[in-house]
Design an enzyme around this catalytic site. Structure first.
Site, mmCIF file in Angstrom:
data_model
loop_
_atom_site.group_PDB
_atom_site.id
_atom_site.type_symbol
_atom_site.label_atom_id
_atom_site.label_comp_id
_atom_site.label_asym_id
_atom_site.label_seq_id
_atom_site.Cartn_x
_atom_site.Cartn_y
_atom_site.Cartn_z
ATOM 1 N N THR A 115 0.826 -1.213 0.000
ATOM 2 C CA THR A 115 0.000 0.000 0.000
ATOM 3 C C THR A 115 0.860 1.263 0.000
ATOM 4 O O THR A 115 0.684 2.144 -0.847
ATOM 5 C CB THR A 115 -0.911 -0.004 1.260
ATOM 6 O OG1 THR A 115 -1.603 -1.245 1.302
ATOM 7 C CG2 THR A 115 -1.904 1.130 1.231
ATOM 8 N N LYS A 145 8.347 1.078 11.485
ATOM 9 C CA LYS A 145 8.608 1.403 12.907
ATOM 10 C C LYS A 145 9.151 0.210 13.679
ATOM 11 O O LYS A 145 9.914 0.381 14.615
ATOM 12 C CB LYS A 145 7.353 1.949 13.584
ATOM 13 C CG LYS A 145 6.150 1.072 13.466
ATOM 14 C CD LYS A 145 4.947 1.858 13.044
ATOM 15 C CE LYS A 145 4.193 1.041 12.026
ATOM 16 N NZ LYS A 145 3.130 1.783 11.374
ATOM 17 N N GLY A 156 2.002 8.676 10.515
ATOM 18 C CA GLY A 156 1.506 8.567 9.133
ATOM 19 C C GLY A 156 1.976 9.737 8.273
ATOM 20 O O GLY A 156 3.158 9.856 7.959
ATOM 21 N N ILE A 192 1.895 12.942 9.086
ATOM 22 C CA ILE A 192 2.224 14.164 9.850
ATOM 23 C C ILE A 192 3.744 14.344 9.949
ATOM 24 O O ILE A 192 4.444 13.426 10.364
ATOM 25 C CB ILE A 192 1.650 14.080 11.292
ATOM 26 C CG1 ILE A 192 0.152 13.772 11.263
ATOM 27 C CG2 ILE A 192 1.909 15.367 12.053
ATOM 28 C CD1 ILE A 192 -0.449 13.501 12.633
ATOM 29 N N GLY A 242 -7.129 0.360 4.574
ATOM 30 C CA GLY A 242 -5.656 0.314 4.500
ATOM 31 C C GLY A 242 -4.970 0.980 5.681
ATOM 32 O O GLY A 242 -3.793 1.321 5.593
ATOM 33 N N GLU A 297 -2.252 -2.541 10.313
ATOM 34 C CA GLU A 297 -1.047 -3.305 9.995
ATOM 35 C C GLU A 297 -1.456 -4.648 9.403
ATOM 36 O O GLU A 297 -2.604 -5.062 9.541
ATOM 37 C CB GLU A 297 -0.235 -3.550 11.266
ATOM 38 C CG GLU A 297 0.298 -2.287 11.907
ATOM 39 C CD GLU A 297 1.217 -1.511 10.988
ATOM 40 O OE1 GLU A 297 2.232 -2.054 10.545
ATOM 41 O OE2 GLU A 297 0.905 -0.335 10.701
ATOM 42 N N LYS A 324 5.989 3.344 17.991
ATOM 43 C CA LYS A 324 6.053 4.771 17.643
ATOM 44 C C LYS A 324 6.560 5.584 18.835
ATOM 45 O O LYS A 324 7.318 6.532 18.675
ATOM 46 C CB LYS A 324 4.674 5.257 17.183
ATOM 47 C CG LYS A 324 4.292 4.671 15.822
ATOM 48 C CD LYS A 324 2.835 4.922 15.499
ATOM 49 C CE LYS A 324 2.474 4.396 14.112
ATOM 50 N NZ LYS A 324 1.037 4.314 13.883
HETATM 51 N N1 HSE Z 1 -1.473 0.725 11.438
HETATM 52 C C1 HSE Z 1 -0.966 2.039 11.609
HETATM 53 C C2 HSE Z 1 -2.074 2.912 12.199
HETATM 54 C C3 HSE Z 1 -0.518 2.573 10.288
HETATM 55 O O1 HSE Z 1 -3.221 2.483 12.146
HETATM 56 O O2 HSE Z 1 -1.774 3.974 12.693
HETATM 57 C C4 HSE Z 1 0.222 3.860 10.379
HETATM 58 O O3 HSE Z 1 1.379 3.744 11.142
#
Ligand code: HSE
Length: 377
Positions: A10, A85, A114, A116, A167, A170, A185
């Site tokens: 993706t 990450k 994401g 940001i 999407g 994970e 994160k």
């Molecule tokens: N699976 C992660 C989320 C994707 O939903 O934030 C972005 O890091």
């Protein structure tokens, strides 16, 4: 600048799409398990040995073979941009040392927040003023689920399925709902902000996968709603508090206003005060756009790094006392003997509000109890 993309899933295909028509950054090779267009390969050697490729973008995920590929590319002097990450949080020291040794850039803005530009901003701010705290709502999938539950009354699994379809989630969504994605994160935030590398096993983490109707009704009764929050802070003595937990937030608070997959990412500096970023925390094109920001940064500074020199390993102290809501099965209620301020039996479980206590004490008391839900009050 010629680049290669590792993994055309993706996010990788989002990067490919956003770079179409750009003259200054060209995708020369793409590595994936299936090759279906020109320039694709399954052999990392085709990228490592191609001297015209200056930078590699990794959007594969996982640690193996991502770690081996990263080291090969960096050791060949190529700059590295990763959205991974898991890889960066587990191998930051090794990758950062390799990048410094070979004069290569190592950037991973898309690995936290994401779309940001949060980590990039914090990395820049760190050289001006010590970072004292970082974190926020850092997982789009769980925020999407919690928002659907509280605003639309949608069922947990229906909301998760929709997040997956869009999407956000994970490959293994348990890392989203169990808080591990947020945890990784948070480790990146501490590495970038404090220059301290924490280990996953040293951080208290609890997710939302056990959230049930009793917890939702409790939050509503308190005129609040639930958000999954990551928090890290460092005091003057260098002691770190770090955790990932659901939190009861009041209606009308900033956190309550964070809807769908939006993330709220914060950091504070000693003198600069607090900065709050809000934006798309997951999804193809927002995340890909953060990767393009990193690529642009490398064009300006081919040896830029988000990790400070002298990154050191550390453990959180977690001395701070907080109050918690805890739901446990009735037969396990004894685990909270002496810690409860109030408790209420409901069906076959007991809902507690605890006295102020530290997270390690709470986690020790609840060890071995799987069917539980914890949130910060
Ligand atoms: N699976 C992660 C989320 C994707 O939903 O934030 C972005 O890091």
């Amino acid at each position: 600048m010629n680049i290669a993309i590792l993994g055309l899933g993706t996010i990788g295909s989002g990067v490919y799409e956003l770079l179409k028509g750009r003259e200054d950054i060209k995708v020369k090779r793409i590595l994936d398990i299936r090759c279906w267009m020109d320039g694709m390969t399954t052999d990392i050697g085709d990228i490592v040995n191609d001297e015209s490729i200056e930078c590699v973008v990794e959007t594969m995920g996982g640690i193996h073979p991502a770690r081996e590929y990263a080291l090969k590319c960096i050791n060949a002097g190529k700059s590295y941009v990763s959205a991974n990450k898991l890889l960066i949080s587990a191998c930051a020291e090794e990758l950062s040392a390799a990048a410094r040794e070979h004069g290569a850039a190592l950037l991973f803005g898309a690995a936290c927040g994401g779309g940001i530009p949060y980590l990039a901003s914090m990395a820049q701010a760190r050289s001006i003023d010590p970072i004292t705290s970082a974190g926020g709502i850092l997982n789009g999938t769980t925020n999407f689920i919690l928002d659907k539950i509280f605003s639309e009354g949608v069922d947990y699994s229906e909301a998760l399925q929709e997040a997956q379809r869009l999407g956000y989630a994970e490959r293994d969504p348990s890392s989203d709902v169990d808080g591990l994605d947020t945890l990784r994160k948070l480790i990146l935030c501490c590495a970038v902000g404090f220059g301290k590398l924490l280990r996953e096993e040293d951080i208290c983490v609890s997710g939302i996968s056990r959230l049930n109707d009793a917890d939702i009704q409790y939050a509503k009764k308190k005129k609040g709603l639930i958000r999954l929050v990551a928090s890290a802070s460092q005091n003057d003595a260098g002691e770190i508090e770090a955790y990932v937990l659901p939190r009861l937030v009041s209606e009308g608070s900033l956190e309550a206003g964070i809807r769908t997959n939006i993330n709220l990412a914060r950091y504070s500096g000693e003198r600069m005060g607090e900065f709050t970023f809000c934006g798309q925390g997951a999804g193809k094109l927002p995340t890909a756009s953060n990767i393009l920001r990193d690529l642009d940064a490398i064009r300006l500074n081919p040896a830029s790094s988000m990790l400070p020199e002298g990154l050191i390993s550390a453990k959180p102290a977690n001395k701070c006392e907080l109050r918690f809501y805890v739901r446990v099965p009735k037969e396990k209620a004894g685990a909270l003997n002496g810690f409860g301020q109030s408790c209420e039996a409901q069906g076959d479980c007991v809902l507690f509000e605890t006295k102020p206590m530290t997270l390690p004490t709470l986690f020790e008391a609840l060890k071995g109890i799987d069917d539980k839900f914890i949130m910060i009050l």
